[in-house]
Write a protein that holds these residues in place. Structure first.
Motif, mmCIF file in Angstrom:
data_model
loop_
_atom_site.group_PDB
_atom_site.id
_atom_site.type_symbol
_atom_site.label_atom_id
_atom_site.label_comp_id
_atom_site.label_asym_id
_atom_site.label_seq_id
_atom_site.Cartn_x
_atom_site.Cartn_y
_atom_site.Cartn_z
ATOM 1 N N GLY A 180 63.519 88.098 5.589
ATOM 2 C CA GLY A 180 62.279 87.819 4.694
ATOM 3 C C GLY A 180 61.900 87.940 3.319
ATOM 4 O O GLY A 180 60.923 87.439 2.513
ATOM 5 N N GLU A 181 62.903 89.234 2.764
ATOM 6 C CA GLU A 181 63.228 89.171 1.182
ATOM 7 C C GLU A 181 63.102 88.316 0.391
ATOM 8 O O GLU A 181 62.384 88.505 -0.958
ATOM 9 N N THR A 182 63.803 87.177 0.896
ATOM 10 C CA THR A 182 63.408 85.637 -0.274
ATOM 11 C C THR A 182 62.548 85.029 -0.142
ATOM 12 O O THR A 182 62.690 83.652 -0.816
ATOM 13 N N GLY A 183 61.449 85.171 0.612
ATOM 14 C CA GLY A 183 60.586 84.495 0.564
ATOM 15 C C GLY A 183 60.027 83.020 2.004
ATOM 16 O O GLY A 183 59.327 82.972 2.061
ATOM 17 N N PHE A 184 61.828 83.707 3.355
ATOM 18 C CA PHE A 184 61.627 82.788 4.126
ATOM 19 C C PHE A 184 60.570 83.533 5.191
ATOM 20 O O PHE A 184 61.727 84.099 6.291
ATOM 21 N N CYS A 185 59.154 83.233 5.275
ATOM 22 C CA CYS A 185 58.652 84.119 5.939
ATOM 23 C C CYS A 185 57.671 83.262 7.102
ATOM 24 O O CYS A 185 57.529 83.779 8.307
ATOM 25 N N ASN A 186 57.853 82.213 6.854
ATOM 26 C CA ASN A 186 57.282 81.121 8.000
ATOM 27 C C ASN A 186 58.144 80.411 8.944
ATOM 28 O O ASN A 186 59.706 79.828 7.979
ATOM 29 N N PHE A 187 58.015 80.068 10.258
ATOM 30 C CA PHE A 187 59.218 79.797 10.834
ATOM 31 C C PHE A 187 58.896 78.880 11.653
ATOM 32 O O PHE A 187 57.620 78.553 12.278
ATOM 33 N N ILE A 188 58.803 77.150 11.127
ATOM 34 C CA ILE A 188 58.411 76.146 11.736
ATOM 35 C C ILE A 188 59.928 75.463 12.969
ATOM 36 O O ILE A 188 60.546 74.314 12.697
ATOM 37 N N PRO A 189 59.060 75.188 14.665
ATOM 38 C CA PRO A 189 60.003 74.670 14.951
ATOM 39 C C PRO A 189 60.346 73.302 15.002
ATOM 40 O O PRO A 189 59.411 72.466 15.018
ATOM 41 N N ASN A 202 61.178 73.897 23.797
ATOM 42 C CA ASN A 202 61.719 75.508 23.567
ATOM 43 C C ASN A 202 61.708 76.289 22.322
ATOM 44 O O ASN A 202 60.830 77.325 22.517
ATOM 45 N N LYS A 203 61.278 75.692 21.748
ATOM 46 C CA LYS A 203 60.509 75.842 19.811
ATOM 47 C C LYS A 203 61.294 77.645 19.632
ATOM 48 O O LYS A 203 61.618 78.079 18.979
ATOM 49 N N THR A 204 62.985 76.887 20.159
ATOM 50 C CA THR A 204 63.884 78.458 19.611
ATOM 51 C C THR A 204 64.547 77.706 17.952
ATOM 52 O O THR A 204 64.404 78.560 17.133
ATOM 53 N N TYR A 205 64.768 76.564 18.001
ATOM 54 C CA TYR A 205 66.137 76.067 16.526
ATOM 55 C C TYR A 205 64.192 75.326 15.735
ATOM 56 O O TYR A 205 63.545 74.501 16.311
ATOM 57 N N GLY A 206 64.765 74.758 14.663
ATOM 58 C CA GLY A 206 63.779 75.048 13.606
ATOM 59 C C GLY A 206 64.139 75.205 11.928
ATOM 60 O O GLY A 206 65.376 75.450 11.813
ATOM 61 N N TYR A 207 62.882 75.577 11.442
ATOM 62 C CA TYR A 207 63.257 75.565 9.863
ATOM 63 C C TYR A 207 62.727 77.065 9.115
ATOM 64 O O TYR A 207 61.463 76.880 9.933
ATOM 65 N N TRP A 208 63.133 77.803 8.261
ATOM 66 C CA TRP A 208 62.425 78.806 7.639
ATOM 67 C C TRP A 208 62.350 78.297 6.559
ATOM 68 O O TRP A 208 62.883 77.964 5.721
ATOM 69 N N ILE A 209 60.399 78.638 6.468
ATOM 70 C CA ILE A 209 59.990 77.553 5.123
ATOM 71 C C ILE A 209 59.813 79.145 4.125
ATOM 72 O O ILE A 209 58.949 79.982 4.370
#
Length: 396
Positions: free
Chosen positions: A360-369, A374-381
């Motif tokens: 999360g140090e570079t700003g990618f703190c939110n995960f959207i499945p 399953n909500k396991t695979y998605g994108y870090w936003i």
């Protein structure tokens, strides 16, 4: 205190152009070396290398006197291949890595200063290995398994999205048909109602004619007056209903025809990439593009990075690079405000919940499945403010 984790990268460049798959495009290889406690993991990715059934030998150069064969990388007909190996050696030093075929050296790379006698070290190692016979067919089958799994996952995701898009189109068609049926029903009701009114008028007139002429006139005036009021009320009600429907349709049409503008330079670059819908539940007022990458493009700083990644640190040392290359893409989005103005630029790095880029140090703190089950695979936003070009917390 001893470091518990260390990561290095190495680019292998072409030494023998005769091994390239396509003309004017040199062979390339990208190596990542991870040291975690007492284990060393080495991963090598190869592109645009001429297909050879037996593959290429990988020689590890440790110092001016030591080189060893660590295995073989197989490439497919598209000139791509991957190789991974683990060592339980705490103090393993890697000065260089070379890909060899018989006595030729198609690719080689060094960490820091080049080793002067690398050709002599590699040739000695090749001679020691000439008498060894390996089961290449078995290795070929094992190396192809990950590619087949990736292709299967990609096919299932594409098939699922196509199915959902078909369902949405069918629902829209059903709604249109239902609205047409309701309009036809209303017209039939109005026609039946007018017919009943006419029939009532005829019956009343027949009754009135049987009475005295004076009473007949009075009754006719009262009836006509009352009927006129009813007709005027109904006509006025219909006009009001029609006006409301026109306003609703106009608002809906304006909403559907809303245009989300893109800056000219960014639009020119995004034309090279495919616009997609990565999530089942769409984010309001947001457009998405899929940015495919490979070892030749992953280190560049062209749009749509917009300078953000280059501003933070050298891209190749971030988890953003390794995750994007692992899944061969990332996504770029633009979120608009209610009035259609650009609000955020959004970067989406593919991965799972336990694969957060750089913690999360570079700003990618939110995960959207990507799915609701399953909500396991998605994108870090990560969201970037369009005006300040700084990391921002996007509105939900």
């Amino acid at each position: 205190m001893r470091k518990r984790y260390k990561r290095d990268y190495m680019i292998l460049e072409s030494k023998d152009p005769s091994f390239r798959l396509k003309e004017r495009i040199s062979p390339k290889a990208f190596a990542k070396i991870e040291t975690r406690e007492e284990k060393v993991n080495i991963m090598i990715y190869v592109e645009n290398v001429k297909y050879i059934k037996s593959g290429y030998r990988i020689i590890l150069i440790q110092d001016d006197l030591t080189a060893k064969d660590i295995g073989r990388v197989l490439v497919n007909e598209n000139g791509k291949g991957e190789f991974k190996i683990n060592f339980d050696e705490e103090n393993l030093e890697v000065k260089g890595i070379a890909l060899t075929h018989e006595k030729d050296i198609p690719l080689i790379g060094f960490k820091g200063k080049m080793v002067d006698n690398y050709e002599e070290l590699i040739n000695k190692n090749i001679k020691r290995k000439e008498s060894v016979v390996e089961d290449l067919d078995k290795e070929d089958e094992v190396d192809k398994i990950p590619d087949l799994r990736k292709e299967k996952i990609k096919f299932e995701l594409d098939e699922k999205r196509d199915y959902e898009e078909e369902e949405i189109e069918e629902e829209k068609e059903e709604e249109i048909e239902q609205e047409e049926q309701e309009e036809e029903t209303e017209e039939e009701i109005e026609e039946n109602y007018d017919t009943e009114l006419k029939q009532e008028e005829i019956e009343r007139n027949e009754k009135v004619e049987e009475k005295v002429e004076n009473e007949k006139k009075k009754n006719e005036e009262k009836i006509l007056f009352s009927q006129k009021e009813k007709i005027e009320e109904k006509t006025e009600q219909k006009m009001n209903d029609s006006e409301e429907q026109d306003v609703d349709r106009k608002e809906s049409r304006e909403k559907d025809e809303k245009v989300y503008l893109i800056p000219r330079k960014l639009k020119k670059l995004l034309k090279k990439h495919k616009e997609i819908k990565p999530f089942i539940k769409e984010i309001d007022n947001t457009r998405w593009w899929k940015i495919d990458i490979n070892p030749l493009t992953m280190c560049s700083y062209i749009m749509p990075y917009l300078g953000y990644i280059n501003y933070i640190n050298y891209t190749i040392y971030s988890d953003i690079t390794s995750l994007s290359y692992k899944y061969r893409h990332y996504i770029f989005g633009i979120k608009y405000s209610c009035d259609g103005k650009r609000k955020y630029y959004i970067y989406g790095i593919p991965g799972r919940r336990n694969e957060q880029p750089d913690e999360g140090e570079t700003g990618f703190c939110n995960f959207i499945p990507c799915d609701d089950k399953n909500k396991t695979y998605g994108y870090w936003i990560c969201c970037i403010d369009c005006k300040s070009r700084l990391i921002a917390v996007a509105d939900k």
